[in-house]
Design a protein around this motif. Structure first.
Motif, PDB file in Angstrom:
ATOM      1  N   GLY A 435      -0.586  -3.286  -4.639  1.00 20.95           N
ATOM      2  CA  GLY A 435       0.244  -2.900  -5.775  1.00 20.95           C
ATOM      3  C   GLY A 435      -0.559  -2.616  -7.026  1.00 20.95           C
ATOM      4  O   GLY A 435      -0.107  -1.874  -7.907  1.00 20.95           O
ATOM      5  N   HIS A 438      -1.312   1.099  -6.412  1.00 20.66           N
ATOM      6  CA  HIS A 438      -0.057   1.832  -6.646  1.00 20.66           C
ATOM      7  C   HIS A 438       1.079   1.020  -6.037  1.00 20.66           C
ATOM      8  O   HIS A 438       0.965   0.553  -4.887  1.00 20.66           O
ATOM      9  CB  HIS A 438      -0.099   3.228  -6.012  1.00 20.66           C
ATOM     10  CG  HIS A 438       1.014   4.107  -6.497  1.00 20.66           C
ATOM     11  ND1 HIS A 438       2.303   4.013  -6.010  1.00 20.66           N
ATOM     12  CD2 HIS A 438       1.033   5.086  -7.436  1.00 20.66           C
ATOM     13  CE1 HIS A 438       3.071   4.902  -6.614  1.00 20.66           C
ATOM     14  NE2 HIS A 438       2.320   5.579  -7.484  1.00 20.66           N
ATOM     15  N   PRO A 439       2.180   0.825  -6.759  1.00 20.25           N
ATOM     16  CA  PRO A 439       3.281  -0.004  -6.240  1.00 20.25           C
ATOM     17  C   PRO A 439       3.803   0.451  -4.883  1.00 20.25           C
ATOM     18  O   PRO A 439       4.257  -0.389  -4.090  1.00 20.25           O
ATOM     19  CB  PRO A 439       4.355   0.136  -7.329  1.00 20.25           C
ATOM     20  CG  PRO A 439       3.600   0.446  -8.570  1.00 20.25           C
ATOM     21  CD  PRO A 439       2.427   1.277  -8.140  1.00 20.25           C
ATOM     22  N   ALA A 440       3.763   1.738  -4.595  1.00 23.35           N
ATOM     23  CA  ALA A 440       4.288   2.231  -3.320  1.00 23.35           C
ATOM     24  C   ALA A 440       3.525   1.665  -2.136  1.00 23.35           C
ATOM     25  O   ALA A 440       4.095   1.461  -1.053  1.00 23.35           O
ATOM     26  CB  ALA A 440       4.241   3.762  -3.302  1.00 23.35           C
ATOM     27  N   LEU A 441       2.226   1.405  -2.310  1.00 24.29           N
ATOM     28  CA  LEU A 441       1.410   0.881  -1.213  1.00 24.29           C
ATOM     29  C   LEU A 441       1.831  -0.537  -0.828  1.00 24.29           C
ATOM     30  O   LEU A 441       1.574  -0.978   0.290  1.00 24.29           O
ATOM     31  CB  LEU A 441      -0.063   0.886  -1.614  1.00 24.29           C
ATOM     32  CG  LEU A 441      -0.687   2.258  -1.912  1.00 24.29           C
ATOM     33  CD1 LEU A 441      -2.111   2.101  -2.412  1.00 24.29           C
ATOM     34  CD2 LEU A 441      -0.655   3.127  -0.652  1.00 24.29           C
ATOM     35  N   SER A 443       5.011  -1.697  -0.901  1.00 26.59           N
ATOM     36  CA  SER A 443       6.450  -1.774  -0.627  1.00 26.59           C
ATOM     37  C   SER A 443       6.758  -2.447   0.698  1.00 26.59           C
ATOM     38  O   SER A 443       7.695  -3.255   0.784  1.00 26.59           O
ATOM     39  CB  SER A 443       7.072  -0.374  -0.669  1.00 26.59           C
ATOM     40  OG  SER A 443       6.457   0.462   0.298  1.00 26.59           O
TER      41      SER A 443
END
Length: 804
Positions: A435, A438-441, A443
């Motif tokens: 995170g 990048h926060p998407a990684l 999830s």
């Protein structure tokens, strides 16, 4: 440390520090003469094994004396007289805001000292526990910028921290003392000034921890889950919601939220794997990992458990690198020595105690359990061994400090804790690392954790609502703690020399059951009536125990709440008398069932604390007056009826007996009297082995006159009505019942002016005890004697109107 037995040396140092805290200096030469005389008679090959730990014992004692002298308080006298001082100091811990209160430690420089020896021993600074009250919401943003190292100046009101006002309650003064703090200070935000100061390396790690905390808030939108992950990953236990923290504590799983050896193991493996993937040599990789472990410990707050785990992990890696494999017990001992040298006060801190004792138990006892043939699968046998050993060695500490040990905790630790530790924990760190890119990684890891935590916490809440027997344990005596320690030592020793046959295991199990039975104290007080007038502030709460058979709770106190408080001022976990005073005391007495809950009337300061304890106890019946219940009392009655608890009342002349020589009589009210409010308070007379105790609730003058018309006997002890208000306890009433002892349950510095001087004047010929000055008041009545004890020792008589 070649030639030195690390384990015995560490034990000797711990003993030296501990005894130095309680024994005067002149006793240690006598101890030395005794030990060296004993060593002289030992065989030569035993002398060195005895003499080296003895030397370290005395070195540790001397070190503690010097360390303690260097941490004495030069502000104590000012605090004892509640003086205001104008001071300038340095913020010495991360400021934490809770509502309109900001708490931190403030380091204040000592005044100039003269004389070389005096200067060497005298502290150069003193830390105080500081509390700043905010007056406006706009001040919050300015407080959020405060950090360790900043300079604070202004007017500070000094005081001494509160000691425990009830038996076995949390002792704030003792808690601070073992952190080297003797004085508390408070100030209003407008009265101080904070300037940016020198922020050292600690501030870097605090800021890194804060940044990680903010990242978890971003990754986990649910506040409860985010707070849980902050505790699990970063050691920020204060971020867990109070409700969830209570659930974990009640189920015996609170240790999951502390940084432990498992955290360090996972992090070490991840660090080693990462540096090896980067092509770093094994030697360099281990050295880098040791450094990263140190940084990790500082990042998660450097708690006692984190420091212990970090030191052991670093030493273990170093010994592998040197190809000189150290025994785990020696690594444990080295960690203990290092931490005692760093701060011997840690020896009195519960986190330090549990971390070291559980780790030692795992090192020493788990290999023994692994020798058993069942369960067949080694991984399962190992999991069972870890769960059993953890429970076994931590039990006396948990019972001593918290008086709580849930029988389900062994099963929960066996089933749920591995899932939390081996799935949620590593996925949490992975989510935090990914995170940050990048926060998407993160999830996927976040969703898996949210799923597991959702159903685990649902299960925990359901289990917490169940009330198995043997949850609450009486405060143990020192001799029981000693016997339990001897049992563990003998168990380990006898097993290792070959006593681990099936019948031997049966003997060990029977000894453990005997110890647990002794801890329940079934033999104590069977022919005794114990009455505790709890200090619940401005309110009433009385516990009456008839031997080991019957428990009465007469009122439950209550915390006054004022409506209209602004949202930003509200505390995260505000003090509530039922949860924070009544519940802990009942647990410390080993009480799980309340036979009679007596609500004398419906005022909030008498029944407000009861809702907090209802989920944790079973009830035989509730006794109320004839008024229709309203407000909080109505909610209590409704909940008790839902649980099929009978709601009873009475009339003058009703009486019942709990044991030979122990009888209750209902004196007031009568439904036909037409009284209401305070004058309708339930009044009971307890006759215990010839002693008469009168419980009066908040009865006022009209109710007293009604009682006098019906006739009252003389009594030995009077619970003074309505906290000593001048509307009660009339001269005629006192002259009629002629009490020898009067107990007033009243809040310290209350805004009502209770007890009234007129009432104290009327009680001038009576021994008066007050909860605001004496703390809790305990009566022990047996067939042969009556003993009265107070929680707070007061050197001079507090009754100013005593004649003669």
């Amino acid at each position: 440390m070649k030639g030195i037995h690390l384990f015995s040396t560490s034990m000797a140092m711990a003993a030296g520090c501990y005894l130095a805290a309680y024994l005067p200096v002149f006793v240690f030469p006598l101890i030395g003469v005794g030990i060296f005389s004993l060593c002289w008679w030992l065989p030569k090959h035993w002398r060195r094994h005895c003499l080296i730990p003895t030397v370290f014992f005395f070195l540790a004692a001397i070190y503690f004396f010097v360390y303690d002298a260097a941490h004495h308080s030069f502000l104590y006298q000012d605090a004892a007289f509640n003086r205001d001082i104008t001071a300038t100091g340095t913020i010495a811990s991360p400021p934490k805001r809770d509502g309109d209160q900001v708490r931190f430690e403030l380091s204040i420089p000592a005044p100039h000292q003269t004389g070389a020896v005096k200067h060497w021993l005298s502290p150069k600074t003193e830390r105080i526990a500081m509390r700043v009250t905010l007056t406006e919401e706009s001040q919050i943003k300015r407080v959020e910028n405060w950090q360790e190292g900043d300079r604070l100046s202004g007017v500070i009101a000094l005081s001494l921290p509160e000691t425990a006002r009830n038996p076995h309650a949390f002792d704030y003064a003792s808690y601070l003392r073992w952190q080297g703090i003797y004085v508390t200070g408070k100030a209003s935000f407008p009265a101080i000034r904070v300037e940016v100061g020198e922020r050292g390396w600690q501030a870097f790690f605090r800021q890194a921890q804060l940044s990680s905390s903010e990242k978890l808030d971003e990754l986990y939108p649910n506040k409860e889950t985010a707070g849980y992950m902050k505790s699990l990953l970063l050691g920020l236990q204060q971020e867990v919601t109070p409700e969830l923290q209570d659930v974990y504590a009640n189920l015996g799983t609170l240790h999951v939220l502390a940084i432990s050896g498992l955290h360090v193991t996972i992090v070490s493996i991840a660090f080693l794997w990462l540096v090896e993937k980067l092509g770093v040599s094994r030697r360099a990789g281990v050295l880098i990992t040791i450094g990263l472990i140190g940084a990790y410990v500082l990042w998660v707050g450097a708690s006692a458990s984190a420091m212990r785990a970090g030191i052991m992990g670093a030493v273990g890696l170093w010994s592998q690198l040197k190809r000189e494999r150290m025994h785990a017990r020696d690594i444990w001992a080295l960690a203990l020595i290092v931490m005692l040298v760093y701060d011997p006060y840690q020896l009195w801190q519960i986190g330090f105690q549990l971390s070291f004792i559980v780790t030692l138990g795992l090192i020493d006892l788990v290999p023994l359990f692994l020798m058993l043939p069942y369960p067949r699968a080694r991984w399962l046998r190992s999991a069972v061994a870890v769960a059993i050993v953890s429970q076994l060695v931590s039990f006396p500490f948990v019972v001593y400090w918290f008086h709580l040990s849930n029988p389900l905790s062994l099963l929960i630790n066996l089933l749920a804790v591995p899932l939390l530790s081996l799935v949620v924990l590593p996925l949490g760190y992975a989510a935090l690392a990914l995170g940050s890119i990048h926060p998407a990684l993160a999830s996927l890891a976040v969703r898996i954790n949210e799923y597991f935590l959702l159903w685990i916490h649902k299960a925990f809440v359901r289990l917490d609502h169940w009330q198995p027997p043997f949850r609450h344990w009486s405060h143990p005596d020192w001799w029981w703690l000693f016997l339990y320690g001897v049992f563990l030592l003998l168990f380990s020793y006898l097993w290792k020399i070959g006593y681990h046959r099936l019948r031997d295991l049966g003997v060990y199990f029977l000894c453990l059951l005997l110890l647990l039975g002794m801890a329940r104290q079934p033999y104590r007080g069977n022919d005794e009536v114990t009455i505790t007038f709890l200090d619940v502030g401005q309110g009433d709460s009385i516990i009456v125990e008839i031997g080991k058979k019957t428990v009465y709770l007469i009122d439950g106190g209550g915390t006054l709440r004022f409506s209209g408080q602004e949202a930003w001022r509200k505390r995260r976990d505000p003090y509530e008398v039922g949860k924070d005073t009544l519940l802990p005391y009942l647990r410390s007495r080993g009480i799980e069932h309340i036979d009679r809950l007596i609500m004398t009337h419906g005022d909030a300061d008498h029944v407000g604390g009861i809702p907090a304890i209802i989920p944790y106890f079973s009830f035989g019946a509730a006794i109320v007056n004839h008024d229709a219940p309203e407000g909080v009392q109505a909610d209590i009655v409704h909940e008790l009826q839902r649980r099929h608890v009978p709601i009873l009342s009475g009339k003058p002349g009703d009486h019942w007996e709990d044991a030979p020589g122990v009888q209750w009589t209902w004196l007031h009210p009568n439904r036909e009297d037409g009284l209401a409010g305070n004058d309708a308070s339930v009044v009971l007379l307890l006759t215990a082995y010839g002693k008469k105790i009168l419980f009066t609730g908040d009865l006022e003058q009209n109710g007293e006159n009604m009682l006098l018309q019906k006739g009252l006997p003389t009594v030995d002890i009077l619970k003074v009505a309505h906290h000593g208000s001048n509307t009660s306890t009339t001269e005629h009433f006192i002259q009629t019942i002629k009490p020898q002892v009067a107990v007033i349950s009243v809040g310290e510095n209350n805004r009502y002016g209770h007890p009234a001087e007129e009432v104290l004047q009327r009680l001038s010929d009576v021994h008066v005890y007050r909860t605001d000055q004496h703390g809790a008041i305990l009566l022990h009545i047996s067939p042969n004697k009556m003993i009265l004890k107070t929680q707070l020792l007061v050197p001079e008589r507090l009754q100013p109107f005593k004649k003669g």
